[in-house]
Design a protein around this motif. Structure first.
Motif, PDB file in Angstrom:
ATOM      1  N   ILE A  83      -2.625   4.423  -9.866  1.00 28.12           N
ATOM      2  CA  ILE A  83      -2.806   3.778  -8.566  1.00 28.12           C
ATOM      3  C   ILE A  83      -3.357   4.782  -7.577  1.00 28.12           C
ATOM      4  CG2 ILE A  83      -1.561   2.658  -6.674  1.00 28.12           C
ATOM      5  CD1 ILE A  83       0.313   1.684  -9.099  1.00 28.12           C
TER       6      ILE A  83
ATOM      7  N   THR B 199      -4.556   3.838  -4.335  1.00 30.74           N
ATOM      8  CA  THR B 199      -4.583   3.424  -2.942  1.00 30.74           C
ATOM      9  C   THR B 199      -3.185   3.036  -2.512  1.00 30.74           C
ATOM     10  OG1 THR B 199      -5.394   1.805  -1.359  1.00 30.74           O
ATOM     11  CG2 THR B 199      -5.254   1.082  -3.625  1.00 30.74           C
ATOM     12  N   ASP B 200      -2.906   3.185  -1.245  1.00 27.16           N
ATOM     13  CA  ASP B 200      -1.548   2.862  -0.790  1.00 27.16           C
ATOM     14  C   ASP B 200      -1.394   1.384  -0.473  1.00 27.16           C
ATOM     15  OD1 ASP B 200      -3.262   3.077   1.357  1.00 27.16           O
ATOM     16  OD2 ASP B 200      -1.712   3.762   2.732  1.00 27.16           O
ATOM     17  N   LYS B 201      -2.524   0.715  -0.244  1.00 24.14           N
ATOM     18  CA  LYS B 201      -2.397  -0.693   0.148  1.00 24.14           C
ATOM     19  C   LYS B 201      -2.408  -1.574  -1.092  1.00 24.14           C
ATOM     20  CE  LYS B 201      -4.790   0.317   4.405  1.00 24.14           C
ATOM     21  NZ  LYS B 201      -5.284   1.649   3.942  1.00 24.14           N
ATOM     22  N   VAL B 202      -1.285  -1.570  -1.777  1.00 26.66           N
ATOM     23  CA  VAL B 202      -1.247  -2.226  -3.066  1.00 26.66           C
ATOM     24  C   VAL B 202       0.172  -2.677  -3.356  1.00 26.66           C
ATOM     25  CG1 VAL B 202      -0.847  -0.032  -4.237  1.00 26.66           C
ATOM     26  CG2 VAL B 202      -1.852  -1.892  -5.495  1.00 26.66           C
ATOM     27  N   GLU B 203       0.272  -3.760  -4.101  1.00 22.71           N
ATOM     28  CA  GLU B 203       1.591  -4.122  -4.600  1.00 22.71           C
ATOM     29  C   GLU B 203       1.531  -4.148  -6.106  1.00 22.71           C
ATOM     30  OE1 GLU B 203       4.008  -7.134  -3.007  1.00 22.71           O
ATOM     31  OE2 GLU B 203       3.288  -6.778  -0.967  1.00 22.71           O
ATOM     32  N   PHE B 204       2.277  -3.261  -6.688  1.00 23.81           N
ATOM     33  CA  PHE B 204       2.212  -3.120  -8.127  1.00 23.81           C
ATOM     34  C   PHE B 204       3.613  -3.206  -8.715  1.00 23.81           C
ATOM     35  CE2 PHE B 204       2.958  -0.355 -11.703  1.00 23.81           C
ATOM     36  CZ  PHE B 204       2.095  -0.921 -12.618  1.00 23.81           C
ATOM     37  N   SER B 205       3.763  -3.954  -9.780  1.00 23.82           N
ATOM     38  CA  SER B 205       5.049  -3.923 -10.457  1.00 23.82           C
ATOM     39  C   SER B 205       4.868  -4.090 -11.958  1.00 23.82           C
ATOM     40  CB  SER B 205       5.968  -5.014  -9.919  1.00 23.82           C
ATOM     41  OG  SER B 205       5.509  -6.264 -10.360  1.00 23.82           O
TER      42      SER B 205
ATOM     43  N   LEU C 208       3.817   4.718  -1.444  1.00 25.08           N
ATOM     44  CA  LEU C 208       2.607   5.462  -1.104  1.00 25.08           C
ATOM     45  C   LEU C 208       2.464   5.453   0.413  1.00 25.08           C
ATOM     46  CD1 LEU C 208       0.559   3.885  -3.933  1.00 25.08           C
ATOM     47  CD2 LEU C 208       0.680   6.336  -3.594  1.00 25.08           C
TER      48      LEU C 208
ATOM     49  N   SER D 155       5.191   0.071  -7.168  1.00 26.87           N
ATOM     50  CA  SER D 155       4.794   0.916  -6.045  1.00 26.87           C
ATOM     51  C   SER D 155       4.134   0.033  -5.021  1.00 26.87           C
ATOM     52  CB  SER D 155       3.834   2.000  -6.507  1.00 26.87           C
ATOM     53  OG  SER D 155       2.747   1.406  -7.140  1.00 26.87           O
ATOM     54  N   ARG D 156       4.261   0.424  -3.815  1.00 27.60           N
ATOM     55  CA  ARG D 156       3.594  -0.291  -2.734  1.00 27.60           C
ATOM     56  C   ARG D 156       3.562   0.611  -1.522  1.00 27.60           C
ATOM     57  NH1 ARG D 156       7.939  -1.523   0.390  1.00 27.60           N
ATOM     58  NH2 ARG D 156       9.817  -2.223  -0.663  1.00 27.60           N
ATOM     59  N   LYS D 157       2.860   0.123  -0.555  1.00 23.73           N
ATOM     60  CA  LYS D 157       2.811   0.820   0.711  1.00 23.73           C
ATOM     61  C   LYS D 157       4.172   0.639   1.378  1.00 23.73           C
ATOM     62  CE  LYS D 157       0.192   0.560   4.927  1.00 23.73           C
ATOM     63  NZ  LYS D 157      -1.099   1.105   5.131  1.00 23.73           N
TER      64      LYS D 157
END
Lengths: 249, 466, 312
Positions: B395, B397-403, C271, C299-301
């Motif tokens: 990943i 970028t910080d503008k992300v939703e990951f699971s 992040l 993970s997320r902002k």
């Protein structure tokens, strides 16, 4: 004289090397409703599981006869096909198998006859109405995402559809509100006739307010310490089990 | 009792072994001369001749992967890469030679064509022997044909797209494919055309000690939609067969493509297939994948989300039995803002089978506000099997939703007891639970394929558990 | 100047994922090493013993061959701790790197005897803002019915190389619990390996990390379950700021025989900057049927500004 359906003789059962049942004797005739009551850990659920020969409960001694046939060591599915049903305290969730398909399959197995799809659906719908179940649920996966009450009603639905000779209801009333308990007892009344029998396992007496029963057994520490009629349940309701527990000690 | 009989017949269906008859079978091995000969046999245009030669050079340079299943038993000197069946391309089943037609009949292809497909392609060994599509689609400008015809009749489109999505240096077996490819399907859906009834290509490898290297190229233009089904099988031989196909999917802006596969290669097959999709703005590609066959499978379909708002879903199941090593998974690259990916992968291992879920989710710097959610579930049916989950998540970028979630376990004894208490035998109870486990995949398939998959599950479970 | 290849994963995957190992470029590995003097050791009971006789490393995994060899040849601090006390008494080891002690190469060996309980705190700090070098190994063996609670604190400065190899061996009915606070180091590379040998044995790991500036954090955690009814729970949480890069490789490996075992792994990364990057490889490997394995990673902002994380 009424005909004998189930007889448990001097049954000793262990699980994980712990002795739970210490000589149970129980006789049930066709047309009777029996209640087994007792404090937590007294062996009520073990009794139910032992009748269905759940492999994690080991029978050390004793025998179980059903319809004049020794079923002590039969496999669970064979026992079920002989006509014994158990409503689970915590019904399992099975993703991807709908209630309809599951019940159709189970009915086919227990009756040994092909299931007529249309009639079956109608029957199912009717029972669900009586049990105040949402008929949309029949296409849902078995018990997945069901509330505690929905799961219990679903057990009663299965009992009605499979129409066994003996139904064992393990804590079917526990965790239910008054209305749901009424629905469950209605289900039991619909099921009950002169040819079959019911064992109700419970640790409280609420369900007995809306249901007439023939015998009440008090199970404490793996033994039936007292057998009586509905009056006995009233006595327990008022005084609790302490009298019987002390007797044990 | 009746049920068992059906299953027996089913097993035989996949195992129909026709005589190894062919019009032409190239000698085994992989040399520039052999590649040249394939070009001659196929009357390749010049650019394709050059392409094959270059691909062979790339193949010789690249190493075998240093990860995943052991491929050392593959000896290209023992594989014939081109086998032309004794049949030309037909558009009527009547004209397909008897034994080949019988095979496809038993696999149910002509029947499915009548009832639930809008077009069918059937490949036998290295060449397509049947291709047909409903009249109304032809009128709407949909093209569905074999790749050989496509190169002749739509050369510009093919040239522009051929191995651009999957570059020849992607890995060793893509390079191999580039050098020896033959057969496969070409689909072109013009702008705005919705193909509501699926097209299906079926790939059958009959010839022993040979390979199948079909190339599937699908272009779904802006706003168009398509459901494409790919099926494959082969009879079992003692020696290794190889499948190194390549699938390239171009899903243009606002287009939709669903790509379904039921893979049931025989258990002497090495399935080293490569599939990729490039997905445009607000477009979507969905992969449905059932992997049952093969001795070794390394298959990781990939979605490259290049357009803003592009979406992809992967729903897959692998079922590894005795002697099988199925290293499958999914890859996705998020290359644009607001893209999303959803993965639902399941695997079942039994009787010594190995299932590996290997995946990669990459969310690049520019993929702001993207979402990715991955779920893997593995079922172990005994303790001589193996089940591994190897997911790489990157990943940037910080503008992300990951699971990402993964679970491994066995069928619970409690659940089996519950079903048995309803009169269902232990074996049936387990099969029922496994079918339920596979349901999220089977529900995505057209009904006859779902039935086929459930039959395959029953077949695989038969006698293996209890 | 050297290039080191460290923290290889137990299972390889495609090279272009850049996760199979971590390469540390242009690193100067110190050769002449003097004894490390700025270490404070405290213990609460005389039943537990500490001496300098820690044995040579023979690790199943380890961070990398060269660094392990360096410890065997050139360690400048050796601690062998034997736990005999049953009352969860504290042992504190505190390393402070400073201009007289710029290299720390320690070899810590801890044996928790049968039926003991202990609480061990190991802290790494640096005084001035110099470029330090830390390469350590911690081994813990917990004998039957013992419990070891370990807290590792890394507050080294952001100029420092921080390398740590941890290996645990856990016998029947024993437990090792870790709390790891990983805040420091220019490159902070940790290799963590546990062999849960015994039945009913447990290994729990709680890690929190924060990466900022140009920090590189590479965590390679491997827990192998061999005993029956073994349990492991791995929780890794952290936040990345600035240009920080984090790699997390977490492997739970159910070996044959680990019947009725459970393994859980949770990884969560917040992040806090557009340029921060992470790669995670949470692996579940399984050769035994009757087990329960779960992992989740997300993970997320950050939705709120977690200032509290920076009040070091």
């Amino acid at each position: 004289m009424s005909e004998k359906l189930l007889e448990i003789k001097n049954l000793y059962v262990t699980t994980e090397k712990k002795e739970i049942l210490k000589g149970i004797n129980l006789k049930i005739n066709k047309g009777e409703i029996h209640v087994i009551m007792g404090p937590n850990g007294s062996g009520k659920t073990t009794t139910a599981n032992a009748i269905l020969n759940n492999p994690i409960y080991k029978k050390e001694k004793g025998s179980i006869e059903f319809n004049k046939e020794d079923i002590t060591n039969l496999k669970t599915d064979e026992i079920a096909r002989k006509g014994i049903f158990m409503s689970f305290q915590q019904p399992e969730e099975i993703p991807g198998i709908t209630i309809t398909n599951f019940l159709k399959y189970a009915k086919n197995k227990t009756t040994g006859k092909p299931v007529k799809v249309f009639e079956f659906r109608e029957e199912l719908k009717q029972y669900m109405e009586e049990l105040k179940m949402d008929s949309k649920n029949i296409e849902r996966s078995l018990n997945v995402g069901f509330s505690g009450g929905e799961k219990k009603k679903n057990e009663i639905l299965q009992m009605l559809v499979l129409n066994p000779k003996l139904a064992i209801l393990d804590e079917t009333d526990s965790g239910l509100d008054v209305d749901a308990i009424k629905t469950v007892s209605k289900g039991i009344e619909m099921f009950k006739n002169d040819e079959n029998a019911v064992i109700i396992i419970t640790h409280n007496t609420k369900i007995l307010h809306s249901l007439k029963v023939d015998f009440v057994h008090i199970l404490v520490n793996g033994k039936i310490v007292k057998t009586g009629t509905q009056e006995l349940a009233k006595e327990i309701e008022e005084n609790g089990y302490s009298k019987y527990i002390e007797k044990e000690c | 009792m009746k049920k068992t009989e059906i299953e027996e017949i089913n097993r035989n269906i996949y195992n129909i072994k026709n005589k190894d008859e062919y019009d032409y079978k190239i000698k085994k091995g992989l040399t520039p001369e052999i590649i040249e000969e394939i070009s001659n046999q196929k009357h390749d245009p010049k650019w394709m001749r050059e392409f094959r030669k270059k691909a062979l050079q790339v193949y010789n340079k690249l190493e075998l992967p240093k990860w995943g299943p052991d491929l050392s038993e593959l000896d290209m000197n023992e594989i014939a890469t081109y086998v032309r069946p004794k049949s030309k391309l037909n558009n009527s089943w009547e004209d397909v030679p008897e034994d080949i037609k019988n095979t496809f009949d038993k696999l149910g292809i002509p029947e499915a064509e009548k009832t639930s497909l809008s077009g069918v392609g059937a490949q036998y060994d290295s060449e397509v022997v049947y291709h047909s599509m409903r009249e109304e689609l032809i009128k709407q400008g949909v093209i569905y044909t074999d790749m050989e015809t496509a190169i002749k009749e739509y050369e510009d489109i093919v040239k522009k797209h051929f191995m651009k999505c999957v570059p020849v240096n992607d890995h060793k077996f893509v390079a191999l494919h580039g050098a020896v490819w033959s057969g496969g399907s070409f689909v072109y859906v013009p702008k705005g055309v919705k193909v509501d009834i699926p097209l299906q290509s079926y790939f059958r490898l009959n010839s022993p000690e040979s390979g199948q290297f079909e190339h599937t190229l699908i272009i779904v233009e802006e706003g168009a939609s398509l459901h494409f089904i790919e099926g494959c099988s082969a009879p079992k031989y003692n020696k290794i067969n190889l499948h190194a196909g390549c699938v390239e999917l171009y899903v243009k802006d606002n287009a939709y493509l669903r790509y379904s596969t039921i893979e049931n290669w025989s258990k002497n097959m090495l399935n080293l297939n490569t599939k990729k999709a490039i997905v445009g703005k607000n477009a979507q590609v969905d992969w449905i994948s059932g992997s049952f066959g093969s001795k070794i499978s390394m298959l990781y379909p990939m979605s490259i989300l290049n357009g803003e708002g592009a979406k992809t879903e992967f729903t897959g199941i692998s079922f590894a039995g005795k002697g099988q090593n199925l290293d499958n998974g999914f890859k996705v690259v998020h290359n644009a803002p607001n893209t999303s990916s959803v993965v639902n992968a399941k695997s079942i291992s039994k009787n010594g089978g190995i299932c590996t879920y290997r995946s990669s989710v990459k969310i690049n710097e520019n993929a702001e506000n993207s979402k990715s959610s991955v779920s893997c579930e593995s079922l172990m049916l005994d303790n001589i099997s193996k089940s591994d989950t190897i997911p790489v998540n990157e990943i940037k970028t910080d503008k992300v939703e990951f699971s990402h979630e993964a679970k491994i376990g066995k069928i619970s004894d409690k659940t089996i007891f519950y079903l048995m208490s309803r009169g269902i035998s232990e074996e049936d109870a387990k099969a029922m639970i496994v079918r339920g486990f596979a349901y999220p995949i089977s529900k995505e398939l057209p009904v006859e394929y779902a039935v086929e998959m459930n039959n395959l599950i029953n077949l695989e479970l038969e006698g293996a558990i209890g | 100047m050297k290039e080191l290849t460290l923290n290889e994963t137990p299972v390889r995957t495609a090279k272009n994922y850049n996760i199979n190992d971590i390469k540390i470029k242009e690193i100067k590995i110190p050769e002449k090493i003097e004894k490390f003097k700025n270490v404070i050791i405290k213990k609460e009971t005389d039943k537990d013993t500490i001496n300098e006789n820690s044995s040579k490393l023979k690790l199943s995994y380890g961070i990398g061959k060269e660094l392990i060899e360096q410890i065997n040849k050139n360690s400048n601090n050796n601690e062998k701790i034997t736990i005999n006390s049953k009352t969860n008494k504290k042992i504190i080891i505190q390393y402070k790197l400073n201009k007289e002690n710029i290299n720390l190469i320690e070899n810590i060996e801890i044996i928790a005897k049968e039926n003991t309980k202990s609480n061990i705190i190991i802290k790494y700090e640096s005084e001035e803002d110099l470029k330090y070098y830390h390469n350590g190994a911690i081994r813990i063996k917990s004998e039957e019915n013992s419990e070891v609670n370990v807290t590792l604190i890394n507050y080294l400065n952001k100029n420092t190389y921080n390398f740590l190899s941890i290996e645990n061996e856990i016998e029947n009915n024993s437990k090792i619990n870790y709390n790891i606070i990983d805040f420091g180091g220019k490159s902070s590379i940790t290799n963590f390996y546990t062999n849960i040998k015994g039945n009913n044995a447990q290994n729990n790991i709680n890690t929190i990390y924060i990466g900022n500036e140009n920090q590189l954090i590479d965590l390679n955690y491997i827990v192998e379950l061999r005993g029956e009814k073994a349990k492991t729970n791995i929780e890794v949480q952290g936040a990345l700021k600035d240009n920080a890069v984090k790699h997390f490789k977490g492997t739970i490996d159910f070996k044959k025989g680990s019947k009725k075992s459970k393994g859980n792994e949770n990884e969560f990364c917040m992040l806090l900057s557009e340029k921060a990057k992470l790669i995670a490889l949470p692996m579940l490997l399984c050769s035994e049927e009757d087990v329960e394995g779960n992992h989740s990673s997300s993970s997320r902002k950050s939705r709120c500004k977690p200032d509290f994380l920076y009040n070091e």
